[in-house]
Design an enzyme around this catalytic site. Structure first.
Site, PDB file in Angstrom:
ATOM      1  N   SER A  43      31.268  -2.682 120.009  1.00  0.00           N
ATOM      2  CA  SER A  43      31.284  -1.412 119.258  1.00  0.00           C
ATOM      3  C   SER A  43      31.572  -0.283 120.233  1.00  0.00           C
ATOM      4  CB  SER A  43      29.916  -1.170 118.602  1.00  0.00           C
ATOM      5  OG  SER A  43      29.853   0.137 118.066  1.00  0.00           O
TER       6      SER A  43
ATOM      7  N   TYR B 109      20.805  -1.074 119.075  1.00  0.00           N
ATOM      8  CA  TYR B 109      22.188  -1.468 118.749  1.00  0.00           C
ATOM      9  C   TYR B 109      23.140  -1.210 119.931  1.00  0.00           C
ATOM     10  CZ  TYR B 109      26.558  -1.840 116.115  1.00  0.00           C
ATOM     11  OH  TYR B 109      27.811  -2.203 115.674  1.00  0.00           O
TER      12      TYR B 109
HETATM   13  N1  LIG Z   1      31.434  -1.407 110.401  1.00  0.00           N
HETATM   14  C1  LIG Z   1      31.469  -0.654 111.477  1.00  0.00           C
HETATM   15  O1  LIG Z   1      31.657   0.570 111.390  1.00  0.00           O
HETATM   16  C2  LIG Z   1      31.338  -1.255 112.843  1.00  0.00           C
HETATM   17  C3  LIG Z   1      31.550  -0.421 113.950  1.00  0.00           C
HETATM   18  C4  LIG Z   1      31.437  -0.963 115.227  1.00  0.00           C
HETATM   19  C5  LIG Z   1      31.163  -2.289 115.394  1.00  0.00           C
HETATM   20  N2  LIG Z   1      30.951  -3.081 114.299  1.00  0.00           N
HETATM   21  C6  LIG Z   1      30.670  -4.496 114.551  1.00  0.00           C
HETATM   22  O2  LIG Z   1      31.531  -5.281 113.769  1.00  0.00           O
HETATM   23  C7  LIG Z   1      30.883  -6.514 113.424  1.00  0.00           C
HETATM   24  C8  LIG Z   1      30.926  -6.711 111.920  1.00  0.00           C
HETATM   25  O3  LIG Z   1      30.217  -5.631 111.328  1.00  0.00           O
HETATM   26  P1  LIG Z   1      30.345  -5.241 109.775  1.00  0.00           P
HETATM   27  O4  LIG Z   1      30.386  -3.787 109.708  1.00  0.00           O
HETATM   28  O5  LIG Z   1      31.395  -6.053 109.142  1.00  0.00           O
HETATM   29  O6  LIG Z   1      28.881  -5.672 109.318  1.00  0.00           O
HETATM   30  P2  LIG Z   1      28.337  -6.370 108.017  1.00  0.00           P
HETATM   31  O7  LIG Z   1      29.219  -6.129 106.842  1.00  0.00           O
HETATM   32  O8  LIG Z   1      26.897  -5.979 107.944  1.00  0.00           O
HETATM   33  O9  LIG Z   1      28.463  -7.902 108.405  1.00  0.00           O
HETATM   34  C9  LIG Z   1      27.629  -8.462 109.349  1.00  0.00           C
HETATM   35  C10 LIG Z   1      27.657  -9.955 109.171  1.00  0.00           C
HETATM   36  O10 LIG Z   1      26.734 -10.553 110.082  1.00  0.00           O
HETATM   37  C11 LIG Z   1      26.099 -11.620 109.384  1.00  0.00           C
HETATM   38  N3  LIG Z   1      24.791 -11.852 109.985  1.00  0.00           N
HETATM   39  C12 LIG Z   1      23.781 -10.976 110.166  1.00  0.00           C
HETATM   40  N4  LIG Z   1      22.711 -11.610 110.691  1.00  0.00           N
HETATM   41  C13 LIG Z   1      23.052 -12.903 110.849  1.00  0.00           C
HETATM   42  C14 LIG Z   1      22.371 -14.060 111.332  1.00  0.00           C
HETATM   43  N5  LIG Z   1      21.081 -14.030 111.768  1.00  0.00           N
HETATM   44  N6  LIG Z   1      23.054 -15.225 111.344  1.00  0.00           N
HETATM   45  C15 LIG Z   1      24.323 -15.307 110.882  1.00  0.00           C
HETATM   46  N7  LIG Z   1      25.009 -14.258 110.434  1.00  0.00           N
HETATM   47  C16 LIG Z   1      24.376 -13.062 110.403  1.00  0.00           C
HETATM   48  C17 LIG Z   1      25.986 -11.174 107.928  1.00  0.00           C
HETATM   49  O11 LIG Z   1      26.035 -12.280 107.028  1.00  0.00           O
HETATM   50  P3  LIG Z   1      24.714 -12.861 106.273  1.00  0.00           P
HETATM   51  O12 LIG Z   1      23.969 -11.707 105.713  1.00  0.00           O
HETATM   52  O13 LIG Z   1      25.301 -13.799 105.262  1.00  0.00           O
HETATM   53  O14 LIG Z   1      23.952 -13.579 107.338  1.00  0.00           O
HETATM   54  C18 LIG Z   1      27.269 -10.368 107.762  1.00  0.00           C
HETATM   55  O15 LIG Z   1      28.320 -11.170 107.258  1.00  0.00           O
HETATM   56  C19 LIG Z   1      29.473  -6.400 114.002  1.00  0.00           C
HETATM   57  O16 LIG Z   1      29.422  -7.025 115.255  1.00  0.00           O
HETATM   58  C20 LIG Z   1      29.265  -4.912 114.150  1.00  0.00           C
HETATM   59  O17 LIG Z   1      28.312  -4.603 115.118  1.00  0.00           O
HETATM   60  C21 LIG Z   1      31.023  -2.595 113.034  1.00  0.00           C
END
Ligand SMILES: NC(=O)c1ccc[n+]([C@@H]2O[C@H](COP(=O)([O-])OP(=O)(O)OC[C@H]3O[C@@H](n4cnc5c(N)ncnc54)[C@H](OP(=O)(O)O)[C@@H]3O)[C@@H](O)[C@H]2O)c1
Length: 271
Positions: free
Chosen positions: A151, A165
């Site tokens: 991130s 985070y």
């Molecule tokens: N969206 C943003 O603005 C943003 C910005 C910077 C970085 N990121 C990074 O991008 C990545 C994806 O983020 P996102 O925004 O798409 O988040 P998201 O929609 O909340 O998705 C996160 C995923 O992680 C899975 N997860 C959480 N805990 C878990 C566990 N214990 N075991 C297995 N799976 C688990 C969840 O699936 P289940 O609930 O089915 O387990 C979910 O599919 C992350 O690494 C996040 O830090 C996102």
């Protein structure tokens, strides 16, 4: 010069953790669209998500339920991929937890542990468990790749009281560089891995930020922190992963690629 099939990922075997979520869905969908077999893994029942992602084909999407904070589930995930595909070309450590905002002095340490377990410990544990399958995929002609979704918050001081985070993502970036330096050396002590290790640092995307993106006004406000002036699309990250996974990205290792619409160079970098 050889420009043929520079971005090809057809028939590669990919694992995207959290592949049914916002950014993960974009990554998984991109690989399926270009002909790869993509395992998506998270805690939920992913049957429907995998069926929907498979419609992006010619590739296919395979669901695996796994809680990545469990070492047993990590081992079972690797076994499933090994038994079905026999190798792993690309591991995308994407699953993570966000939120957990508390003032310094009041931060519950169980929440710190929960977050760092998923965001940092799990990518290390899964990479370690998957290494034999990654080695199976890598050859002199074709690299295997580990892509850690970090991130911009691992690269800047951001977010009042968002203690765990940013730390977890900074740690993931350091881990990526360390793996690249110590394991990715083709002429290393262990006889050559040809595995690249890179991190992607997303800016604002759908997924964790969904609650801020429900209205046009909200999307505009979030997009305004970038130079591009918009929220990212899941396929923006999917495209970056295709680059790192294909021959096009084979000379890139130990890098951190911001896919952030210029957030880090903009005037709002620390907002
Ligand atoms: N969206 C943003 O603005 C943003 C910005 C910077 C970085 N990121 C990074 O991008 C990545 C994806 O983020 P996102 O925004 O798409 O988040 P998201 O929609 O909340 O998705 C996160 C995923 O992680 C899975 N997860 C959480 N805990 C878990 C566990 N214990 N075991 C297995 N799976 C688990 C969840 O699936 P289940 O609930 O089915 O387990 C979910 O599919 C992350 O690494 C996040 O830090 C996102």
């Amino acid at each position: 010069m050889d420009f043929e099939n520079l971005f090809q990922v057809e028939n590669k075997v990919i694992c995207v953790t959290g592949g049914a979520g916002g950014i993960g869905r974009g990554i998984a969908g991109a690989f399926v669209a270009y002909g790869a077999t993509v395992y998506i893994a998270s805690r939920s029942d992913l049957t429907d998500a995998a069926a929907e992602l498979s419609t992006c084909g010619p590739g296919e999407c395979v669901p695996v339920s796994a809680d990545l904070s469990s070492d047993a589930d990590i081992a079972a995930l690797v076994d499933t991929i090994g038994e079905r595909s026999g190798r792993l070309d690309v591991l995308v450590n994407n699953a993570a937890l966000g939120g957990f905002i508390h003032r310094f002095g009041e931060f519950p340490m169980d929440e710190w542990d929960t977050m760092t377990n998923v965001n940092l410990r799990a990518p290390f544990a899964l990479t370690q468990a998957a290494l034999p399958l990654l080695r199976e995929a890598a050859s002199d002609e074709s690299h295997a790749a580990v892509i850690n979704i970090a991130s911009v918050d691992g690269m800047r001081i951001a977010g009042d009281n968002d203690w765990a985070y940013g730390m977890s993502k900074a740690g993931l970036i350091h881990l990526t560089r360390q793996l690249a330096g110590l394991l990715g050396n083709k002429h290393g002590r262990d006889g050559g891995y040809n595995i690249t290790f890179n991190a992607i640092a997303p800016g604002p995307f759908p997924g964790m930020l969904d609650r801020y993106l429900e209205t046009e006004e909200g999307r505009a406000a979030v997009g305004a922190v970038t130079v591009s002036g918009r929220v990212g699309k899941p396929e923006d990250i999917g495209a970056a992963c295709i680059y790192l996974a294909s021959r096009a990205g084979s000379y890139v290792t130990g890098a951190v690629l911001p896919v952030d619409g210029g957030l880090l160079v903009g005037k709002m970098a620390n907002s």
